[in-house]
Design a protein around this motif. Structure first.
Motif, PDB file in Angstrom:
ATOM      1  N   ASP A 168       0.942  -1.139  -0.036  1.00 36.98           N
ATOM      2  CA  ASP A 168       0.008  -0.239   0.474  1.00 36.98           C
ATOM      3  C   ASP A 168       0.215   1.075   0.313  1.00 36.98           C
ATOM      4  OD1 ASP A 168      -1.583   2.054   0.760  1.00 36.98           O
ATOM      5  OD2 ASP A 168      -3.144   0.848   1.869  1.00 36.98           O
ATOM      6  N   ALA A 169       0.710   1.857  -0.972  1.00 39.45           N
ATOM      7  CA  ALA A 169       2.539   2.888  -1.158  1.00 39.45           C
ATOM      8  C   ALA A 169       1.483   4.619  -0.709  1.00 39.45           C
ATOM      9  CB  ALA A 169       2.037   3.105  -2.391  1.00 39.45           C
ATOM     10  N   SER A 170       0.718   3.772  -0.526  1.00 35.74           N
ATOM     11  CA  SER A 170       0.692   5.410   0.386  1.00 35.74           C
ATOM     12  C   SER A 170      -0.271   5.229   1.642  1.00 35.74           C
ATOM     13  CB  SER A 170      -1.249   6.063   0.817  1.00 35.74           C
ATOM     14  OG  SER A 170      -1.893   4.793   0.875  1.00 35.74           O
ATOM     15  N   ARG A 171       0.026   4.183   2.606  1.00 36.31           N
ATOM     16  CA  ARG A 171       0.422   4.141   3.955  1.00 36.31           C
ATOM     17  C   ARG A 171       1.885   3.368   4.171  1.00 36.31           C
ATOM     18  NH1 ARG A 171      -2.570  -1.052   5.736  1.00 36.31           N
ATOM     19  NH2 ARG A 171      -1.902  -1.084   7.550  1.00 36.31           N
ATOM     20  N   LEU A 172       2.745   3.405   3.272  1.00 32.78           N
ATOM     21  CA  LEU A 172       3.769   3.514   2.971  1.00 32.78           C
ATOM     22  C   LEU A 172       5.259   4.144   3.586  1.00 32.78           C
ATOM     23  CD1 LEU A 172       4.752   0.086   0.692  1.00 32.78           C
ATOM     24  CD2 LEU A 172       5.336   0.026   2.713  1.00 32.78           C
ATOM     25  N   ARG A 173       4.393   5.162   2.567  1.00 34.90           N
ATOM     26  CA  ARG A 173       5.119   6.717   2.812  1.00 34.90           C
ATOM     27  C   ARG A 173       4.834   7.878   3.992  1.00 34.90           C
ATOM     28  NH1 ARG A 173       2.558   6.530  -2.857  1.00 34.90           N
ATOM     29  NH2 ARG A 173       4.604   6.483  -4.352  1.00 34.90           N
ATOM     30  N   ALA A 174       3.676   7.256   4.180  1.00 39.49           N
ATOM     31  CA  ALA A 174       3.633   8.134   5.640  1.00 39.49           C
ATOM     32  C   ALA A 174       3.797   7.248   7.133  1.00 39.49           C
ATOM     33  CB  ALA A 174       1.140   7.306   6.218  1.00 39.49           C
ATOM     34  N   ALA A 175       4.239   6.071   7.309  1.00 41.10           N
ATOM     35  CA  ALA A 175       5.224   5.321   7.775  1.00 41.10           C
ATOM     36  C   ALA A 175       6.637   5.979   8.028  1.00 41.10           C
ATOM     37  CB  ALA A 175       5.120   3.822   7.592  1.00 41.10           C
ATOM     38  N   ALA A 176       7.033   5.600   6.515  1.00 40.77           N
ATOM     39  CA  ALA A 176       8.706   6.446   6.122  1.00 40.77           C
ATOM     40  C   ALA A 176       8.788   7.788   6.390  1.00 40.77           C
ATOM     41  CB  ALA A 176       8.517   6.933   5.060  1.00 40.77           C
ATOM     42  N   ASN A 177       7.533   8.570   6.333  1.00 37.75           N
ATOM     43  CA  ASN A 177       7.427  10.019   6.442  1.00 37.75           C
ATOM     44  C   ASN A 177       7.699   9.897   8.406  1.00 37.75           C
ATOM     45  OD1 ASN A 177       7.470  13.082   6.160  1.00 37.75           O
ATOM     46  ND2 ASN A 177       5.335  12.694   7.002  1.00 37.75           N
ATOM     47  N   GLY A 178       6.770   9.404   8.857  1.00 41.72           N
ATOM     48  CA  GLY A 178       6.822   9.153  10.246  1.00 41.72           C
ATOM     49  C   GLY A 178       7.741   9.462  11.588  1.00 41.72           C
ATOM     50  N   GLN A 179       8.883   8.179  10.543  1.00 40.27           N
ATOM     51  CA  GLN A 179       9.498   8.083  11.524  1.00 40.27           C
ATOM     52  C   GLN A 179      10.730   8.510  10.965  1.00 40.27           C
ATOM     53  OE1 GLN A 179       9.089   3.312  11.253  1.00 40.27           O
ATOM     54  NE2 GLN A 179      10.074   3.182  12.830  1.00 40.27           N
ATOM     55  N   PHE A 180      10.617   9.312   9.267  1.00 41.72           N
ATOM     56  CA  PHE A 180      12.158   9.011   9.098  1.00 41.72           C
ATOM     57  C   PHE A 180      12.678  10.297   8.482  1.00 41.72           C
ATOM     58  CE2 PHE A 180      12.442   4.287   9.343  1.00 41.72           C
ATOM     59  CZ  PHE A 180      12.830   4.897  10.367  1.00 41.72           C
TER      60      PHE A 180
END
Length: 236
Positions: free
Chosen positions: A43-55
């Motif tokens: 899920d590209a949008s969730r992956l980007r959101a998770a990456a943004n939140g951590q890194f």
């Protein structure tokens, strides 16, 4: 980025890891199996959101590179998929011990976590490659993460290590995707590796056996944990 060998892991850490995992394998012999989907489902949008939140933005950037790789390899020849996925994670992750990266003795990172940090150990390389190849449509039955004893140099000192194996058929000799080797080789050419056990989302095998002996989710708590975190981050 540089790739460090398993020899840089402290002997005590490697020994404790091997004993813990080997004990779990013995206890799990004969347990039932729990199946899992043959495709990861990113899920590209969730992956980007998770990456943004951590890194932050740097994390989003590397996740975009990963997603671009997946899009480019869809429908590509198998040999190209294996080679390019192996190379991508070997280039983007720097080998470091979990204690240095996460402050824990043994932490299995999701692809979002490993790529976001730009570092990982052998399990993290193998998990990232496994997830990516599943997303490209390779059946889970053809992929196994393999725990091995890796013999190091002329001293023949051994260390616990993990690689990813691709099996054309369940009983076939696997091709080995490894972070301490430049290319992909048949297992018979990796005389420095002695298999201990292997697993994927649906089974756990002792040594070179073709018969699964246990449910990996029940017997490998770190595998269960990383699968749950991957689901939360958008890898289904």
């Amino acid at each position: 980025m540089s790739r460090r060998s398993a020899s840089q892991r402290s002997p005590d850490t490697a020994r404790r890891r091997f004993l813990t995992l080997a004990a779990g394998l013995v206890v799990g012999a004969g347990a039932g199996l729990l199946s899992s989907p043959s495709r990861a489902g990113l899920d590209a949008s969730r992956l980007r959101a998770a990456a943004n939140g951590q890194f932050g933005s740097a994390g989003v950037s590397v996740i975009n590179q990963w997603l671009t790789l997946v899009d480019r390899l869809r429908g590509a020849p198998l040999s190209t998929q294996l080679r390019d996925v192996n190379d991508f994670f070997n280039r983007h992750l720097r080998w470091l011990e979990d204690r240095t990266i996460w402050g824990q003795e043994d932490y299995w990172a999701t692809p979002v976590e490993a790529l976001g940090r730009g570092a990982g150990d052998c399990e993290d390389y193998s998990i990232g490659k496994y997830v990516t190849l599943k997303e490209l449509g390779i059946p889970v039955e053809r992929l196994r993460m393999i725990y091995v004893r890796a013999r190091l140099g002329r001293s023949q000192i051994t260390q616990a290590h993990m690689v990813l194996g691709y099996y054309a058929t369940p009983g076939a000799e696997p091709l080995i995707l490894d972070n301490i080797a430049a290319g992909i080789s048949p297992a018979s050419q990796r005389t420095d590796l002695d298999p201990l056990f292997s697993f994927n989302g649906s089974g756990l095998w002792a040594g070179g056996s073709t018969r699964s002996r246990a449910d990996p989710l029940a017997r490998l708590s770190r595998w269960r944990s990383v699968l749950e975190r991957m689901r939360q981050q958008g890898i289904n």
